[in-house]
Design an enzyme around this catalytic site. Structure first.
Site, PDB file in Angstrom:
ATOM      1  N   SER A  39     -18.586 -36.734  25.368  1.00  0.00           N
ATOM      2  CA  SER A  39     -19.293 -36.574  24.101  1.00  0.00           C
ATOM      3  C   SER A  39     -18.894 -35.319  23.341  1.00  0.00           C
ATOM      4  O   SER A  39     -19.145 -35.220  22.138  1.00  0.00           O
ATOM      5  CB  SER A  39     -20.809 -36.554  24.333  1.00  0.00           C
ATOM      6  OG  SER A  39     -21.171 -35.527  25.237  1.00  0.00           O
ATOM      7  N   ASP A 330     -27.280 -28.993  20.078  1.00  0.00           N
ATOM      8  CA  ASP A 330     -28.382 -29.665  20.760  1.00  0.00           C
ATOM      9  C   ASP A 330     -28.413 -29.208  22.218  1.00  0.00           C
ATOM     10  O   ASP A 330     -27.830 -28.183  22.560  1.00  0.00           O
ATOM     11  CB  ASP A 330     -28.288 -31.191  20.618  1.00  0.00           C
ATOM     12  CG  ASP A 330     -27.045 -31.785  21.280  1.00  0.00           C
ATOM     13  OD1 ASP A 330     -26.369 -31.073  22.046  1.00  0.00           O
ATOM     14  OD2 ASP A 330     -26.748 -32.972  21.045  1.00  0.00           O
ATOM     15  N   HIS A 333     -24.433 -29.733  23.454  1.00  0.00           N
ATOM     16  CA  HIS A 333     -23.197 -29.634  22.677  1.00  0.00           C
ATOM     17  C   HIS A 333     -23.178 -28.433  21.731  1.00  0.00           C
ATOM     18  O   HIS A 333     -24.223 -28.052  21.189  1.00  0.00           O
ATOM     19  CB  HIS A 333     -23.014 -30.912  21.844  1.00  0.00           C
ATOM     20  CG  HIS A 333     -23.095 -32.165  22.646  1.00  0.00           C
ATOM     21  ND1 HIS A 333     -24.247 -32.915  22.750  1.00  0.00           N
ATOM     22  CD2 HIS A 333     -22.167 -32.793  23.404  1.00  0.00           C
ATOM     23  CE1 HIS A 333     -24.033 -33.944  23.540  1.00  0.00           C
ATOM     24  NE2 HIS A 333     -22.768 -33.893  23.955  1.00  0.00           N
TER      25      HIS A 333
END
Length: 367
Positions: A39, A330, A333
């Protein structure tokens, strides 16, 4: 190192220069970029998968020109920005139905949120592309290229490409550090688990080399013990990082750096493998945030609970307004601002940041 204002000016000037060079038909520094990972560099693959791990909603992409795109940050990812330095447009996600034909000539992004080196990693999130599957997906793209181009042109394209690979984070966050869901921490000590990961990793790197790729950038795992998700556990003795977690991943990073040395020892003629010291660069950001213009390093810009890391960024949540001053977007990340620093250091950093050469030098090599 310049402060944020200087860094932003430098980065802006570099991008304007890159655009000008493209305008006068200058050649890009790489024929294409191929992106594999999780991600941290997913550009939207999970949008098309039956997965709980998605970033296709606001406020993800709040500062991105396309809005929410599936990128797990407020704007662009590390690989997007590194592509800017290389003057290669961000490649489209493999799983998009429109990624076909001429769109694949500049590369493809295969990265998938929750994906890991091990096939089982992240399975509680549903569908995702593991490293093994991403290599299979690359073979699919390669078949499409062979249908469009001569064998010689395909070989040339791959030889002058750069592949950006970033794996390992999920194998810890969404596997080894979740003993209630995965048995890995009961079956392996940290060193043995790292060796398991590296053995799988090495086999797939060998497969990619056999398929024709020659320029590899392999990003190490960052200091996972410092992300808001881990700080939210309350286990950080000093309030800064959970150092036990950072020590666990040390075996993987050390092993990956050694693996790069082994792959460059003549066993892979015509190729160059580069190790990105993500851990070291990120710790530098966290240890001296003011040097880079950051004022908040211990909580997320968007999230809920302790350190805004207990529940990650939810749909329609209101993020912080001063996003360029936050290291973390977040629970897991970095912000685009942190990605800018990481990409710049990968592109032109010293051997402390990138080993044995940096990405700019990698692009200039004629193999």
């Amino acid at each position: 190192m310049v402060k944020r204002d200087g860094l932003k000016w430098w980065f802006t000037v570099a991008m304007v220069a890159a655009c000008w060079r493209k305008g006068v038909a200058a050649e890009a520094q790489a024929s294409a970029i191929w992106v594999m990972g999780d991600s941290l560099i997913d550009s939207g693959n999970n949008n098309f998968l039956n997965s709980w791990a998605k970033a296709d909603y606001y406020p993800y992409g709040i500062d991105y020109y396309r809005g929410p795109s599936g990128r797990f940050t407020n704007a662009r990812t590390f690989s997007d920005i590194l592509g800017d330095w290389l003057e290669v447009a961000a490649p489209p996600p493999f799983s998009s139905p429109t990624t076909a034909g001429r769109r694949i000539l500049g590369g493809v992004n295969y990265a998938s949120a929750a994906g890991g080196i091990l096939d089982e990693t992240g399975q509680h999130y549903g569908a995702r592309y593991s490293l093994n599957q991403q290599v299979v997906n690359f073979e699919t793209t390669l078949g499409q290229l062979r249908a469009m181009m001569s064998p010689a042109n395909v070989t040339q394209l791959l030889t002058n490409s750069i592949i950006i690979v970033g794996f390992g984070s999920n194998d810890y966050i969404n596997n080894y550090l979740m003993p209630n869901l995965y048995a890995s921490s009961r079956n392996y000590n940290p060193e043995a688990f790292a060796n398991l990961l590296l053995n799988h990793y090495a086999r797939q790197l060998q497969a990619l080399y056999s398929l024709g790729l020659r320029k590899f950038f392999l990003a190490g795992v960052g200091p996972l013990g410092c992300i808001p998700n881990q700080l939210a556990t309350g286990q950080a003795a000093t309030g800064n990082c959970v150092e036990t977690v950072n020590q666990i991943i040390g075996s993987f990073n050390d092993g990956l750096r050694r693996l790069v040395g082994q792959f460059n020892d003549g066993s892979h003629p015509g190729a160059m493998f580069v190790y990105g010291n993500t851990y070291g660069v990120f710790r530098d950001i966290l240890n001296t945030p003011a040097r880079y213009g950051f004022t908040v390093k211990d909580r997320a810009c968007c999230g809920i609970g302790r350190n805004r890391g207990q529940i990650t960024c939810l749909p329609l949540a209101t993020p912080c307004f001063n996003r360029d001053q936050f290291v973390f977007w977040d629970a897991f990340h970095p912000t685009q601002a942190a990605n800018v620093v990481l990409a710049q250091r990968a592109y032109s950093g010293s051997t402390t940041d990138v080993y044995p050469i940096n990405v700019q030098q990698l692009a200039q090599m004629r193999l």
